[in-house]
Design a protein around this motif. Structure first.
Motif, PDB file in Angstrom:
ATOM      1  N   SER A  24      56.107  21.895  -7.175  1.00 26.52           N
ATOM      2  CA  SER A  24      56.745  20.879  -7.752  1.00 26.52           C
ATOM      3  C   SER A  24      58.485  21.082  -7.537  1.00 26.52           C
ATOM      4  O   SER A  24      58.897  22.180  -7.418  1.00 26.52           O
ATOM      5  CB  SER A  24      56.775  20.743  -9.206  1.00 26.52           C
ATOM      6  OG  SER A  24      57.077  21.817  -9.823  1.00 26.52           O
ATOM      7  N   TYR A  25      59.213  19.943  -7.331  1.00 28.95           N
ATOM      8  CA  TYR A  25      60.570  19.621  -7.407  1.00 28.95           C
ATOM      9  C   TYR A  25      61.181  20.598  -8.434  1.00 28.95           C
ATOM     10  O   TYR A  25      61.838  21.744  -8.096  1.00 28.95           O
ATOM     11  CB  TYR A  25      61.221  18.484  -7.376  1.00 28.95           C
ATOM     12  CG  TYR A  25      60.297  17.609  -6.150  1.00 28.95           C
ATOM     13  CD1 TYR A  25      60.774  17.508  -4.915  1.00 28.95           C
ATOM     14  CD2 TYR A  25      59.374  16.639  -6.849  1.00 28.95           C
ATOM     15  CE1 TYR A  25      60.212  16.624  -4.187  1.00 28.95           C
ATOM     16  CE2 TYR A  25      58.661  16.004  -5.857  1.00 28.95           C
ATOM     17  CZ  TYR A  25      58.964  15.806  -4.413  1.00 28.95           C
ATOM     18  OH  TYR A  25      58.658  15.131  -3.654  1.00 28.95           O
ATOM     19  N   GLY A  26      60.817  20.498  -9.528  1.00 26.77           N
ATOM     20  CA  GLY A  26      61.516  21.231 -10.718  1.00 26.77           C
ATOM     21  C   GLY A  26      61.151  22.745 -10.565  1.00 26.77           C
ATOM     22  O   GLY A  26      61.944  23.738 -10.996  1.00 26.77           O
ATOM     23  N   ALA A  27      59.934  23.071  -9.927  1.00 30.46           N
ATOM     24  CA  ALA A  27      59.793  24.504  -9.662  1.00 30.46           C
ATOM     25  C   ALA A  27      60.834  25.225  -8.631  1.00 30.46           C
ATOM     26  O   ALA A  27      61.313  26.060  -8.998  1.00 30.46           O
ATOM     27  CB  ALA A  27      58.284  24.660  -9.240  1.00 30.46           C
ATOM     28  N   ILE A  28      60.829  24.547  -7.732  1.00 31.63           N
ATOM     29  CA  ILE A  28      61.992  25.074  -6.772  1.00 31.63           C
ATOM     30  C   ILE A  28      63.518  25.037  -7.338  1.00 31.63           C
ATOM     31  O   ILE A  28      64.159  25.846  -7.311  1.00 31.63           O
ATOM     32  CB  ILE A  28      61.924  24.062  -5.393  1.00 31.63           C
ATOM     33  CG1 ILE A  28      60.553  24.241  -5.061  1.00 31.63           C
ATOM     34  CG2 ILE A  28      62.863  24.442  -4.597  1.00 31.63           C
ATOM     35  CD1 ILE A  28      60.242  23.312  -3.822  1.00 31.63           C
ATOM     36  N   ALA A  29      63.785  23.927  -8.059  1.00 34.03           N
ATOM     37  CA  ALA A  29      64.978  23.540  -8.755  1.00 34.03           C
ATOM     38  C   ALA A  29      65.404  25.016  -9.540  1.00 34.03           C
ATOM     39  O   ALA A  29      66.389  25.642  -9.737  1.00 34.03           O
ATOM     40  CB  ALA A  29      65.259  22.353  -9.400  1.00 34.03           C
TER      41      ALA A  29
END
Length: 110
Positions: A24-29
């Motif tokens: 997920s985007y949040g995980a990468i962020a």
DNA sequence: CATTTGACTTGAA
DNA sequence: GTTCAAGCCAAAT
């Protein structure tokens, strides 16, 4: 090797996503330390299609496992790629999302 | 230099 | 359980 550019950092992590996995985007962020810039991750992905080597943005979905990026891929291309890698997709959503979920802050934390 | 936008996330009603 | 709204950071204009 911390990339000085936020984009490059996102690209690297996105490329590290194993086949048949999604993140997920949040995980990468969060992995980059900028948890609040979850939107920027996706934004960087948009430019990802212009960088080389190409980034498997089709393996990056939102928190719900929804193929939000398919709209940018230009159709069912994203779903096709995911299914081609063994990821089950239905109704624009990743099936067994938690099973195929790949968290860089955990997988790369070692 | 200031404003707007964006492939998101989380919280509250 | 579902829907609405606000928040966050960085790049583009």
């Amino acid at each position: 090797m911390a990339e000085p550019n936020f984009y490059d950092s996102v690209y690297e992590v996105a490329r590290l996503i194993p086949k048949g996995r999604v993140t997920s985007y949040g995980a990468i962020a969060a992995y980059l330390g900028t948890k609040g810039s979850s939107r920027m991750v996706g934004y960087a992905m948009q430019a990802a299609g212009r960088v080389d080597p190409p980034v498997p943005a089709h393996r990056v979905v939102n928190r719900q496992g929804l193929l939000t990026a398919k709209f940018h891929f230009g159709g069912n291309l994203m779903q096709t790629l995911l299914e081609n890698e063994g990821v089950k997709v239905a109704d624009d959503q990743v099936q067994d999302f938690k099973t195929v979920f790949w968290d860089p802050s955990i997988e790369l934390a070692l």
